[in-house]
Scaffold this motif. Sequence first.
Motif, PDB file in Angstrom:
ATOM      1  N   PHE A 191       0.824  -1.215   0.000  1.00 36.08           N
ATOM      2  CA  PHE A 191       0.000   0.000   0.000  1.00 36.08           C
ATOM      3  C   PHE A 191       0.860   1.267   0.000  1.00 36.08           C
ATOM      4  CE2 PHE A 191      -2.763  -3.266   1.716  1.00 36.08           C
ATOM      5  CZ  PHE A 191      -3.972  -3.000   1.072  1.00 36.08           C
ATOM      6  N   GLU A 192       2.153   1.111  -0.292  1.00 38.28           N
ATOM      7  CA  GLU A 192       3.062   2.251  -0.237  1.00 38.28           C
ATOM      8  C   GLU A 192       2.627   3.400  -1.155  1.00 38.28           C
ATOM      9  OE1 GLU A 192       5.496  -1.497   0.585  1.00 38.28           O
ATOM     10  OE2 GLU A 192       3.866  -0.876  -0.774  1.00 38.28           O
ATOM     11  N   LYS A 193       2.078   3.059  -2.332  1.00 39.07           N
ATOM     12  CA  LYS A 193       1.712   4.077  -3.320  1.00 39.07           C
ATOM     13  C   LYS A 193       0.235   4.476  -3.226  1.00 39.07           C
ATOM     14  CE  LYS A 193       5.862   3.744  -5.107  1.00 39.07           C
ATOM     15  NZ  LYS A 193       6.862   4.814  -4.869  1.00 39.07           N
ATOM     16  N   SER A 194      -0.466   3.948  -2.226  1.00 36.26           N
ATOM     17  CA  SER A 194      -1.888   4.268  -2.070  1.00 36.26           C
ATOM     18  C   SER A 194      -2.069   5.631  -1.416  1.00 36.26           C
ATOM     19  CB  SER A 194      -2.579   3.199  -1.212  1.00 36.26           C
ATOM     20  OG  SER A 194      -2.487   1.934  -1.815  1.00 36.26           O
TER      21      SER A 194
ATOM     22  N   GLU B 144      -7.851   5.764  -0.469  1.00 37.35           N
ATOM     23  CA  GLU B 144      -7.862   4.401  -1.003  1.00 37.35           C
ATOM     24  C   GLU B 144      -7.644   3.345   0.079  1.00 37.35           C
ATOM     25  OE1 GLU B 144      -6.143   5.169  -5.508  1.00 37.35           O
ATOM     26  OE2 GLU B 144      -4.683   5.040  -3.861  1.00 37.35           O
ATOM     27  N   ILE B 145      -7.463   3.776   1.324  1.00 37.03           N
ATOM     28  CA  ILE B 145      -7.249   2.824   2.416  1.00 37.03           C
ATOM     29  C   ILE B 145      -8.287   3.051   3.506  1.00 37.03           C
ATOM     30  CG2 ILE B 145      -4.786   2.567   1.966  1.00 37.03           C
ATOM     31  CD1 ILE B 145      -4.197   4.539   4.181  1.00 37.03           C
ATOM     32  N   SER B 146      -8.448   2.078   4.393  1.00 40.96           N
ATOM     33  CA  SER B 146      -9.451   2.175   5.458  1.00 40.96           C
ATOM     34  C   SER B 146      -8.991   3.123   6.564  1.00 40.96           C
ATOM     35  CB  SER B 146      -9.703   0.792   6.051  1.00 40.96           C
ATOM     36  OG  SER B 146      -8.569   0.348   6.787  1.00 40.96           O
TER      37      SER B 146
ATOM     38  N   LYS C 283     -11.607  -3.593  14.303  1.00 39.85           N
ATOM     39  CA  LYS C 283     -10.422  -2.847  13.893  1.00 39.85           C
ATOM     40  C   LYS C 283      -9.679  -2.310  15.114  1.00 39.85           C
ATOM     41  CE  LYS C 283     -10.317  -3.167   9.432  1.00 39.85           C
ATOM     42  NZ  LYS C 283      -9.181  -3.863   8.788  1.00 39.85           N
ATOM     43  N   ARG C 284     -10.462  -1.931  16.126  1.00 34.46           N
ATOM     44  CA  ARG C 284      -9.856  -1.391  17.337  1.00 34.46           C
ATOM     45  C   ARG C 284      -8.982  -2.438  18.024  1.00 34.46           C
ATOM     46  NH1 ARG C 284     -12.802   2.898  21.157  1.00 34.46           N
ATOM     47  NH2 ARG C 284     -11.144   3.200  22.696  1.00 34.46           N
ATOM     48  N   MET C 285      -9.511  -3.657  18.142  1.00 34.33           N
ATOM     49  CA  MET C 285      -8.736  -4.723  18.777  1.00 34.33           C
ATOM     50  C   MET C 285      -7.517  -5.087  17.946  1.00 34.33           C
ATOM     51  SD  MET C 285     -11.728  -7.130  20.417  1.00 34.33           S
ATOM     52  CE  MET C 285     -10.580  -8.193  21.269  1.00 34.33           C
TER      53      MET C 285
END
Length: 261
Positions: free
Chosen positions: A130-133, A137-139, A172-174
Amino acid sequence: MSAQTLINIKNVNRIYTDTKGNKVYALKNVSLEIRQGEFISFIGPSGCGKTTLLRLIAGLDQPQSGALYVQGERIEKTSHERGYIFQQPTLFPWKTVEENVAIGLKARGVYQEKKNEIAQYIKLIGLNGFEKSYPHEISGGMAQRVAIIRALINEPKILLLDEPLAALDAFKRMELQQMLTEVWSKTKTTMALVTHDVDEAISLSQRIAIMTARPGEISKVIDVNLGQERNRNDDDFITLRKEILKELHLVTVKPEPEYRI
């Protein structure tokens, strides 16, 4: 614990003035020592001064009286040695993941000598590929991971976390709680977390500082002696949760008024 003191908070008072000209104590006579390499959490009622205290440690604010020190030096301004993670990721939307991570390095003029570390930190938080995201485009959870390593790559002595997981869903928190535990274990960076989540505080911390309702004071500091692997269903975890909830109830409930007849 025998580790030496890193942060020394001495008799700190932070007072605001409300719209009517009344003085409001956000923090009152707060004193605490935070040890090098430990993970400490601050928990308490809304408005008790948790974030104010974190901002003072960061150098984003100054007390009216008292003082804060890092390794004996008084905190008077911000420093890259004290990274700050906000509730929202605050990434630059026009920059990619790796460009966002590199911002602090460029600001400090050390990008050329440390740019090879960017890939290592991205791998550390599991965002390979995901370096170029871009942020859109990410959560949200992934964006918060980027914000965390953007601070960590500057190799701060202290990482200050102002409810960075509050906006995430439970799963996601955990997941990010586990990531923080792993990052702390690997880097041994001193971490101070503000949270309203008792289980989160127990899961992550070595000590938990409980704060009173305004005026904010530290009511009690509880050691978390549960080992590295922590199960929320274990008896010891549940017992500690009950102790903290009881203390929170005591500091939240205002005393009944006294009547004289």
